[in-house]
Design an enzyme around this catalytic site. Structure first.
Site, PDB file in Angstrom:
ATOM      1  CE1 TYR A 212      -1.485   1.936   2.326  1.00 22.03           C
ATOM      2  CE2 TYR A 212       0.475   1.326   1.075  1.00 22.03           C
ATOM      3  CZ  TYR A 212      -0.377   2.295   1.571  1.00 22.03           C
ATOM      4  OH  TYR A 212      -0.138   3.613   1.298  1.00 22.03           O
TER       5      TYR A 212
ATOM      6  CG  ASN B 190      -3.863  11.990   3.632  1.00 27.84           C
ATOM      7  OD1 ASN B 190      -2.797  11.622   3.157  1.00 27.84           O
ATOM      8  ND2 ASN B 190      -4.055  12.052   4.950  1.00 27.84           N
TER       9      ASN B 190
ATOM     10  CE  LYS C 209      -3.022   3.959  -0.237  1.00 27.00           C
ATOM     11  NZ  LYS C 209      -3.816   5.191  -0.051  1.00 27.00           N
TER      12      LYS C 209
END
Length: 252
Positions: free
Chosen positions: A174, A85, A178
């Site tokens: 970002y 996470n 991902k």
């Protein structure tokens, strides 16, 4: 302890990671609360209560990862569930700066490569490093699962669509980290598809957390639901999925 599942959640001292750790403990799982700052991990474990064990783990520090893996091996001998996470969204966004303003400063043509490297170090390389260290422990489990926490903003299929709400803001920091995480997770899925180890990719909701300066629209409880649902899937549960709440497939 042999009949209780042993889980490690990275970045579990706040936000989605903390909520996931809470809910796993509530479901009878022993949770190692991975935290870069051990004092914050200790505080989070105290908040969660019995069943939560603080574990110093900086996913960008190989010595820290190795020490964490050795502690898991010494104390438990195996790992049943790995929830990756830990993530960061940026290093240079100023307080009060909107996402739209930040995205203008981080286009491919003007982005700081240092910014890209720092975010990818946690979101991509850190995930791979923890996987490499924890895989031998997962192989000791009779029911092992890896859940990597990604984001819908990393979907190449969605971002290639001009009608997508994320299309205009797809940038190299970002969102692309991902997308890279999704690709790395797929390599794990391929490597482990002939084993009993399940690998799943999950996108939480746009959740009010420190990651987005609490600009999210969903509570941390709602944002964590899919991560928890997938993490608690039994040995007959699926592998190789990329979903958001509730069990909605996200295109790669």
């Amino acid at each position: 302890m042999r009949n209780k599942r042993i889980a490690l959640v990275t970045g579990a001292n706040q936000g989605v990671g903390l909520q996931v750790a809470k809910e796993l403990v509530a479901n009878g799982v022993t949770v190692l609360v991975g935290s870069r700052n051990f004092a914050r991990g200790e505080a989070a474990a105290r908040e969660i209560g019995p069943g939560a064990i603080p574990l110093q783990l900086d996913v960008t520090d190989r010595a820290s990862i190795a020490a964490a893996a050795e502690r898991v091996r010494t104390e438990f001998g195996r790992l049943d569930l790995l929830v990756q996470n830990a993530a960061i969204s940026n290093t240079s966004k100023l307080p009060g700066m909107s996402i739209a303003e930040y995205s203008k400063l981080t286009r491919p043509s003007n982005v700081s490569l240092d910014e890209v490297r720092t975010v990818w170090e946690t979101n991509v390389f850190g995930v791979l490093a923890v996987y490499q260290a924890m895989l031998p422990l997962l192989r000791e489990s009779s029911d092992a699962r890896i859940v990597n926490v990604s984001s819908g903003v990393g979907s190449l299929t969605d971002n290639a669509n001009p009608a997508s709400p994320y299309h205009a803001r797809f940038g190299p920091v970002y969102p692309a980290s991902k997308a890279a995480l999704n690709a790395v997770t797929l390599t794990m899925m391929v490597e482990l598809e002939s084993t009993g180890i399940k690998v799943n990719l999950v996108s939480p909701a746009f959740t009010k957390t420190n990651l987005n300066e609490y600009a999210g629209t969903e509570s941390v409880e709602d944002g964590s639901r899919e991560v928890v649902r997938v993490a608690l899937l039994g040995p007959d549960g699926p592998t190789g999925t990329f979903t958001r709440w509730e069990n909605e497939t996200i295109p790669w």
